[in-house]
Design a protein around this motif. Structure first.
Motif, PDB file in Angstrom:
ATOM      1  N   LEU A 145       0.986  -1.267  -0.016  1.00  0.00           N
ATOM      2  CA  LEU A 145      -0.044  -0.061   0.165  1.00  0.00           C
ATOM      3  C   LEU A 145       0.897   1.186  -0.092  1.00  0.00           C
ATOM      4  CD1 LEU A 145      -2.981   1.085   0.067  1.00  0.00           C
ATOM      5  CD2 LEU A 145      -2.551   1.378   2.795  1.00  0.00           C
ATOM      6  N   LYS A 146       0.621   2.196  -1.169  1.00  0.00           N
ATOM      7  CA  LYS A 146       1.531   3.536  -0.971  1.00  0.00           C
ATOM      8  C   LYS A 146       0.631   4.522  -1.493  1.00  0.00           C
ATOM      9  CE  LYS A 146       5.850   5.031  -2.997  1.00  0.00           C
ATOM     10  NZ  LYS A 146       5.708   6.058  -3.971  1.00  0.00           N
ATOM     11  N   ASP A 147       0.562   5.444  -1.040  1.00  0.00           N
ATOM     12  CA  ASP A 147      -0.108   6.749  -1.240  1.00  0.00           C
ATOM     13  C   ASP A 147      -1.527   6.516  -1.658  1.00  0.00           C
ATOM     14  OD1 ASP A 147       1.852   8.379  -1.350  1.00  0.00           O
ATOM     15  OD2 ASP A 147       2.710   8.047  -3.267  1.00  0.00           O
ATOM     16  N   GLY A 148      -2.204   5.517  -0.658  1.00  0.00           N
ATOM     17  CA  GLY A 148      -3.626   4.994  -1.175  1.00  0.00           C
ATOM     18  C   GLY A 148      -3.852   4.412  -2.210  1.00  0.00           C
ATOM     19  N   VAL A 149      -2.952   3.602  -2.705  1.00  0.00           N
ATOM     20  CA  VAL A 149      -2.986   2.748  -3.874  1.00  0.00           C
ATOM     21  C   VAL A 149      -2.466   1.462  -3.314  1.00  0.00           C
ATOM     22  CG1 VAL A 149      -2.543   2.313  -6.300  1.00  0.00           C
ATOM     23  CG2 VAL A 149      -2.807   4.617  -5.554  1.00  0.00           C
ATOM     24  N   LEU A 150      -3.326   0.358  -3.500  1.00  0.00           N
ATOM     25  CA  LEU A 150      -3.043  -0.979  -3.037  1.00  0.00           C
ATOM     26  C   LEU A 150      -2.648  -1.830  -4.316  1.00  0.00           C
ATOM     27  CD1 LEU A 150      -3.112  -3.422  -0.974  1.00  0.00           C
ATOM     28  CD2 LEU A 150      -5.523  -3.707  -1.865  1.00  0.00           C
ATOM     29  N   THR A 151      -1.262  -2.348  -4.322  1.00  0.00           N
ATOM     30  CA  THR A 151      -0.922  -3.195  -5.521  1.00  0.00           C
ATOM     31  C   THR A 151      -0.686  -4.564  -4.982  1.00  0.00           C
ATOM     32  OG1 THR A 151       0.380  -1.097  -6.320  1.00  0.00           O
ATOM     33  CG2 THR A 151       1.137  -3.205  -6.963  1.00  0.00           C
ATOM     34  N   LEU A 152      -1.534  -5.480  -5.350  1.00  0.00           N
ATOM     35  CA  LEU A 152      -1.384  -6.728  -5.222  1.00  0.00           C
ATOM     36  C   LEU A 152      -0.781  -7.416  -6.512  1.00  0.00           C
ATOM     37  CD1 LEU A 152      -4.885  -7.877  -4.078  1.00  0.00           C
ATOM     38  CD2 LEU A 152      -2.804  -7.963  -2.974  1.00  0.00           C
ATOM     39  N   VAL A 153       0.093  -8.196  -6.251  1.00  0.00           N
ATOM     40  CA  VAL A 153       0.933  -9.331  -7.208  1.00  0.00           C
ATOM     41  C   VAL A 153       0.654 -10.668  -6.912  1.00  0.00           C
ATOM     42  CG1 VAL A 153       3.295  -9.873  -8.407  1.00  0.00           C
ATOM     43  CG2 VAL A 153       2.808  -7.394  -7.376  1.00  0.00           C
ATOM     44  N   LEU A 154      -0.294 -11.097  -8.054  1.00  0.00           N
ATOM     45  CA  LEU A 154      -0.502 -12.370  -7.971  1.00  0.00           C
ATOM     46  C   LEU A 154       0.195 -13.362  -8.769  1.00  0.00           C
ATOM     47  CD1 LEU A 154      -4.292 -11.452  -8.582  1.00  0.00           C
ATOM     48  CD2 LEU A 154      -3.406 -11.745  -6.266  1.00  0.00           C
ATOM     49  N   PRO A 155       1.141 -13.792  -8.406  1.00  0.00           N
ATOM     50  CA  PRO A 155       2.101 -14.721  -9.443  1.00  0.00           C
ATOM     51  C   PRO A 155       1.586 -16.027  -9.876  1.00  0.00           C
ATOM     52  CG  PRO A 155       2.936 -14.920  -6.952  1.00  0.00           C
ATOM     53  CD  PRO A 155       1.668 -14.172  -7.166  1.00  0.00           C
ATOM     54  N   LYS A 156       1.622 -16.251 -10.942  1.00  0.00           N
ATOM     55  CA  LYS A 156       1.224 -17.382 -11.716  1.00  0.00           C
ATOM     56  C   LYS A 156       1.740 -18.727 -10.954  1.00  0.00           C
ATOM     57  CE  LYS A 156       0.287 -15.651 -16.304  1.00  0.00           C
ATOM     58  NZ  LYS A 156       0.551 -15.559 -17.668  1.00  0.00           N
ATOM     59  N   ALA A 157       1.076 -19.823 -10.891  1.00  0.00           N
ATOM     60  CA  ALA A 157       1.443 -21.146 -10.449  1.00  0.00           C
ATOM     61  C   ALA A 157       2.429 -21.642 -11.475  1.00  0.00           C
ATOM     62  CB  ALA A 157       0.396 -22.133 -10.307  1.00  0.00           C
ATOM     63  N   GLU A 158       3.500 -22.433 -11.080  1.00  0.00           N
ATOM     64  CA  GLU A 158       4.540 -22.966 -11.832  1.00  0.00           C
ATOM     65  C   GLU A 158       3.923 -23.665 -13.030  1.00  0.00           C
ATOM     66  OE1 GLU A 158       7.799 -22.824 -12.188  1.00  0.00           O
ATOM     67  OE2 GLU A 158       7.857 -21.146 -10.880  1.00  0.00           O
ATOM     68  N   ALA A 159       2.976 -24.317 -12.824  1.00  0.00           N
ATOM     69  CA  ALA A 159       2.085 -25.274 -13.890  1.00  0.00           C
ATOM     70  C   ALA A 159       1.707 -24.220 -14.880  1.00  0.00           C
ATOM     71  CB  ALA A 159       1.225 -26.166 -12.930  1.00  0.00           C
ATOM     72  N   ALA A 160       1.394 -23.046 -14.480  1.00  0.00           N
ATOM     73  CA  ALA A 160       0.595 -22.161 -15.616  1.00  0.00           C
ATOM     74  C   ALA A 160       1.723 -21.360 -16.469  1.00  0.00           C
ATOM     75  CB  ALA A 160      -0.502 -21.423 -14.809  1.00  0.00           C
ATOM     76  N   LYS A 161       2.857 -21.586 -16.154  1.00  0.00           N
ATOM     77  CA  LYS A 161       3.602 -20.684 -16.887  1.00  0.00           C
ATOM     78  C   LYS A 161       3.992 -21.376 -18.031  1.00  0.00           C
ATOM     79  CE  LYS A 161       6.308 -18.121 -13.283  1.00  0.00           C
ATOM     80  NZ  LYS A 161       7.662 -18.108 -12.483  1.00  0.00           N
ATOM     81  N   PRO A 162       4.258 -20.312 -19.367  1.00  0.00           N
ATOM     82  CA  PRO A 162       4.592 -21.111 -20.451  1.00  0.00           C
ATOM     83  C   PRO A 162       5.922 -21.459 -20.300  1.00  0.00           C
ATOM     84  CG  PRO A 162       4.558 -18.749 -20.542  1.00  0.00           C
ATOM     85  CD  PRO A 162       4.258 -19.061 -19.368  1.00  0.00           C
ATOM     86  N   ARG A 163       6.253 -22.815 -21.166  1.00  0.00           N
ATOM     87  CA  ARG A 163       7.386 -23.550 -20.915  1.00  0.00           C
ATOM     88  C   ARG A 163       8.010 -23.604 -22.496  1.00  0.00           C
ATOM     89  NH1 ARG A 163       9.985 -28.733 -20.669  1.00  0.00           N
ATOM     90  NH2 ARG A 163       7.807 -29.889 -21.298  1.00  0.00           N
ATOM     91  N   LYS A 164       9.045 -23.222 -22.692  1.00  0.00           N
ATOM     92  CA  LYS A 164       9.551 -23.246 -23.907  1.00  0.00           C
ATOM     93  C   LYS A 164      10.141 -24.643 -24.298  1.00  0.00           C
ATOM     94  CE  LYS A 164      12.859 -21.009 -26.957  1.00  0.00           C
ATOM     95  NZ  LYS A 164      12.081 -21.019 -28.505  1.00  0.00           N
ATOM     96  N   ILE A 165       9.690 -25.251 -25.263  1.00  0.00           N
ATOM     97  CA  ILE A 165       9.800 -26.712 -25.528  1.00  0.00           C
ATOM     98  C   ILE A 165      11.298 -26.515 -26.631  1.00  0.00           C
ATOM     99  CG2 ILE A 165       8.962 -29.038 -26.548  1.00  0.00           C
ATOM    100  CD1 ILE A 165       7.261 -27.864 -24.300  1.00  0.00           C
ATOM    101  N   GLU A 166      12.150 -27.163 -26.265  1.00  0.00           N
ATOM    102  CA  GLU A 166      13.374 -27.297 -26.961  1.00  0.00           C
ATOM    103  C   GLU A 166      13.176 -28.590 -28.046  1.00  0.00           C
ATOM    104  OE1 GLU A 166      16.174 -25.549 -26.757  1.00  0.00           O
ATOM    105  OE2 GLU A 166      15.248 -24.307 -25.017  1.00  0.00           O
ATOM    106  N   ILE A 167      13.674 -28.276 -29.346  1.00  0.00           N
ATOM    107  CA  ILE A 167      13.645 -29.172 -30.286  1.00  0.00           C
ATOM    108  C   ILE A 167      15.017 -29.762 -30.284  1.00  0.00           C
ATOM    109  CG2 ILE A 167      13.256 -29.734 -32.671  1.00  0.00           C
ATOM    110  CD1 ILE A 167      11.453 -27.209 -32.691  1.00  0.00           C
ATOM    111  N   LYS A 168      14.941 -31.061 -30.214  1.00  0.00           N
ATOM    112  CA  LYS A 168      16.134 -31.683 -30.107  1.00  0.00           C
ATOM    113  C   LYS A 168      16.778 -32.133 -31.620  1.00  0.00           C
ATOM    114  CE  LYS A 168      16.180 -33.627 -25.282  1.00  0.00           C
ATOM    115  NZ  LYS A 168      15.623 -34.863 -24.879  1.00  0.00           N
ATOM    116  N   ASN A 169      18.011 -32.086 -31.968  1.00  0.00           N
ATOM    117  CA  ASN A 169      18.525 -32.439 -33.471  1.00  0.00           C
ATOM    118  C   ASN A 169      18.844 -33.894 -33.000  1.00  0.00           C
ATOM    119  OD1 ASN A 169      17.599 -30.247 -35.119  1.00  0.00           O
ATOM    120  ND2 ASN A 169      19.500 -29.352 -34.215  1.00  0.00           N
ATOM    121  N   ASN A 170      18.533 -34.660 -33.735  1.00  0.00           N
ATOM    122  CA  ASN A 170      18.838 -36.026 -33.994  1.00  0.00           C
ATOM    123  C   ASN A 170      20.187 -35.979 -34.697  1.00  0.00           C
ATOM    124  OD1 ASN A 170      17.290 -37.680 -32.120  1.00  0.00           O
ATOM    125  ND2 ASN A 170      15.956 -37.479 -33.435  1.00  0.00           N
TER     126      ASN A 170
END
Lengths: 136, 151
Positions: free
Chosen positions: A111-136
């Motif tokens: 809370l600062k200057d009458g403004v409430l800031t809430l940070v709601l972090p995403k659950a690990e499972a919901a974060k986008p995961r970059k899929i690596e492409i493996k070269n054979n």
């Protein structure tokens, strides 16, 4: 775009009173104005709650429902006489349904200057995961 | 709903110009059976809204200014007039996706005339939790005097 928004004159947007909100105490109930935005890491919520002290804000999360309440303690002392009254004080109340991807344990509030800031972090499972492409 | 009440301005002799309007509104609400349904007193596009009270010694002016810090505020006192101006800055996050944007930003300026003479040198300003409180001492001659009855 930013500059255009900044040079505009502000218009008053009076406190909006909530209709049919549950009340535990007498007095008006107002809906705080909020900005909600989302980035990779989570959701940020900013709410205008002028006049509310840190101790008088209550943030409640249960079953994906986020409830914000805040009480404005009366400012006036007993010996003051009203001359002009343009805004009322009372309580703030607003409820949001959270998407399930929020990590409810890690919600951060500030809370600062009458403004409430809430940070709601995403659950690990919901974060986008970059899929690596493996070269054979 | 927001009520804007003008109480008596002693020096101007105002007698609450909205009283009649309020009375009619209450009557209409009663008839239509929907109290306060979307009714707003038209506001003249002013920001911030202020509440003004007085004690024997001071005028006390309070304005709700959420998200405005002390550096962004400019308060001037001239004669009986108080002018509050400033800027509320909200930096939008360019990488974010907005779900809701209800909070406004921009410049504002609000001038107010006090009903009596003031001591400009001793005005005190405080900004707490987004509420600006100005304590404005009344000038010596504007204060009420207790008259002692002799005899």
């Amino acid at each position: 775009m930013t500059n255009e928004a900044q040079s505009r004159d502000m218009q008053v947007k009076g406190k909006q009173e909530a209709a049919g909100a549950e009340q535990t105490r007498p007095g008006p109930v107002f809906i705080p104005s909020v900005d909600i935005f989302e980035n990779e890491n989570g959701i940020t919520l900013m709410a205008d709650m002028p006049g509310v002290a840190t101790d008088d804000i209550n943030i409640d999360v249960r079953e994906n429902t986020l409830t914000l309440t805040g009480e404005i303690k009366p400012f006036e002392n007993a010996d003051e006489t009203d001359i002009l009254v343009e805004y009322e004080t009372g309580q703030y109340y607003r409820q949001f349904t959270l998407p399930e991807l929020v990590d409810q344990e890690k919600i951060d509030a500030q809370l600062k200057d009458g403004v409430l800031t809430l940070v709601l972090p995403k659950a690990e499972a919901a974060k986008p995961r970059k899929i690596e492409i493996k070269n054979n | 709903m927001i009520t804007r009440r003008f109480l008596d301005f002693p020096d101007f002799g105002w007698k609450n110009p909205f009283e009649e309007m309020d009375r009619v509104r209450r009557y209409l609400d009663q008839v239509l059976g929907q109290a306060d349904a979307g009714y707003r007193i038209p506001q003249a596009g002013v920001f911030p809204l202020v509440n003004l009270t007085e004690t024997k010694e001071n005028y006390i002016l309070r304005a709700e200014l959420p998200g405005v810090n002390a550096e962004a505020l400019d308060i001037q006192a001239t004669g009986r007039n108080i002018n509050i101006s400033g800027q509320r800055t909200i930096e939008p996050d360019p990488n974010a996706r907005y779900h809701r944007r209800e909070r406004e930003s921009g410049r504002f300026s609000r001038a107010l005339t006090l009903p009596g003479d003031i001591d400009r040198e001793k005005i005190e300003a405080q900004l707490t939790n987004g509420v600006l409180t100005l304590t404005i001492p009344k000038s010596e001659k504007a204060r009420p005097k207790q008259i002692q009855i002799k005899g």
